[in-house]
Design a protein around this motif. Sequence first.
Motif, PDB file in Angstrom:
ATOM      1  N   ASN A   1     -57.636  23.767  59.155  1.00 54.55           N
ATOM      2  CA  ASN A   1     -58.466  22.894  57.926  1.00 54.55           C
ATOM      3  C   ASN A   1     -57.544  22.983  56.743  1.00 54.55           C
ATOM      4  N   VAL A   2     -57.160  21.736  56.270  1.00 57.17           N
ATOM      5  CA  VAL A   2     -56.279  21.431  55.211  1.00 57.17           C
ATOM      6  C   VAL A   2     -57.004  20.879  53.932  1.00 57.17           C
ATOM      7  N   SER A   3     -56.706  21.307  53.006  1.00 60.66           N
ATOM      8  CA  SER A   3     -57.313  20.704  51.642  1.00 60.66           C
ATOM      9  C   SER A   3     -55.944  20.275  50.779  1.00 60.66           C
ATOM     10  N   GLU A   4     -55.688  19.274  51.075  1.00 59.74           N
ATOM     11  CA  GLU A   4     -54.243  18.568  50.457  1.00 59.74           C
ATOM     12  C   GLU A   4     -54.605  17.646  49.179  1.00 59.74           C
ATOM     13  N   LYS A   5     -54.101  18.067  47.986  1.00 60.87           N
ATOM     14  CA  LYS A   5     -54.410  17.660  46.770  1.00 60.87           C
ATOM     15  C   LYS A   5     -53.817  18.059  45.683  1.00 60.87           C
ATOM     16  N   GLY A   6     -53.599  17.072  44.649  1.00 60.35           N
ATOM     17  CA  GLY A   6     -52.998  17.693  43.438  1.00 60.35           C
ATOM     18  C   GLY A   6     -51.489  18.217  43.499  1.00 60.35           C
ATOM     19  N   SER A   7     -51.112  19.019  42.691  1.00 61.59           N
ATOM     20  CA  SER A   7     -49.685  19.512  42.523  1.00 61.59           C
ATOM     21  C   SER A   7     -49.536  21.095  42.678  1.00 61.59           C
ATOM     22  N   LEU A   8     -48.416  21.569  42.841  1.00 64.46           N
ATOM     23  CA  LEU A   8     -48.115  22.829  42.662  1.00 64.46           C
ATOM     24  C   LEU A   8     -48.700  23.553  41.512  1.00 64.46           C
ATOM     25  N   ASP A   9     -48.476  22.801  40.378  1.00 66.88           N
ATOM     26  CA  ASP A   9     -49.148  23.425  39.152  1.00 66.88           C
ATOM     27  C   ASP A   9     -50.630  23.845  39.223  1.00 66.88           C
ATOM     28  N   ASP A  10     -51.433  23.014  39.770  1.00 65.25           N
ATOM     29  CA  ASP A  10     -52.754  23.326  39.715  1.00 65.25           C
ATOM     30  C   ASP A  10     -53.310  23.856  41.171  1.00 65.25           C
TER      31      ASP A  10
END
Length: 264
Positions: free
Chosen positions: A138-147
């Motif tokens: 299960n993957v939550s792919e979102k935003g950047s490394l910074d957040d």
Amino acid sequence: MVINEKKIHFWNGNKSPTRRNYEKQLLSLCVQEAGITDADIIVDECDYPAAEDEGNIFSKGCDLLVSVAGNQKFSGKPTTIIEIPVCRGVLGHRLLVIPQKQAERFANINSVRQLQQMTIGIPATWADADLFRHNDFNVSEKGSLDDLFMRLLNQEFDYIALGANEIESIFAQFSGEKAGLLLEPTILIYYPLPLVFYIHSDRQDLVSIIESGLTTAIANGKHESLFEEHHPNLINRLALRTRTTFRLTNPYLPDPLKNFCPTL
């Protein structure tokens, strides 16, 4: 396309500072070992948060970059791949960042199914997202490394998995321990994920330069010295040989690297 053979436009974005520094110096080493003394290496560290923009980087003046072999964002793009791994495969050795209060839960994990039933957080555009989905995570792919760390603290997902070559510096950069996070000490997720040079098809001159320089640097030990300079005692310090290891498959590797197996 007008080519100035002395100029080398190297895109070095969408990655951790640790990787940027290592790969920048590696490119300089390859050029030097190929006997090129007058190259003008222009480094672009601009981040592209959209996968489409990253995939089109070669239409924006980029001559070469380093990325994971089989990166689907560059499939069908005008590139030549030098199929020599540049970082000993350590990026595919993924260690976990978890909330400190979940330490006991992760210490008791003994099957990959337990990890699949949780949710892993991955920044948008990272090639790892497709790979984990292929392996039924299960993957939550979102935003950047910074957040990414703040999203973990906000309980948007259960854990982060980062390459052994960069996890310590990223954890320190974002003050993970102070925030109540933990570098999980027992688990290793492994999948073959060699980093390689991608070169614009119009720059065949660079193919011979980089391949020759990298081959020479590996043979004379300078590549190993550079690796150790940036990743001192990495294998023993992070106990990569003794952790509980869960192996995943990587269906995106090009044929010459399908049997890639790093020696640690």
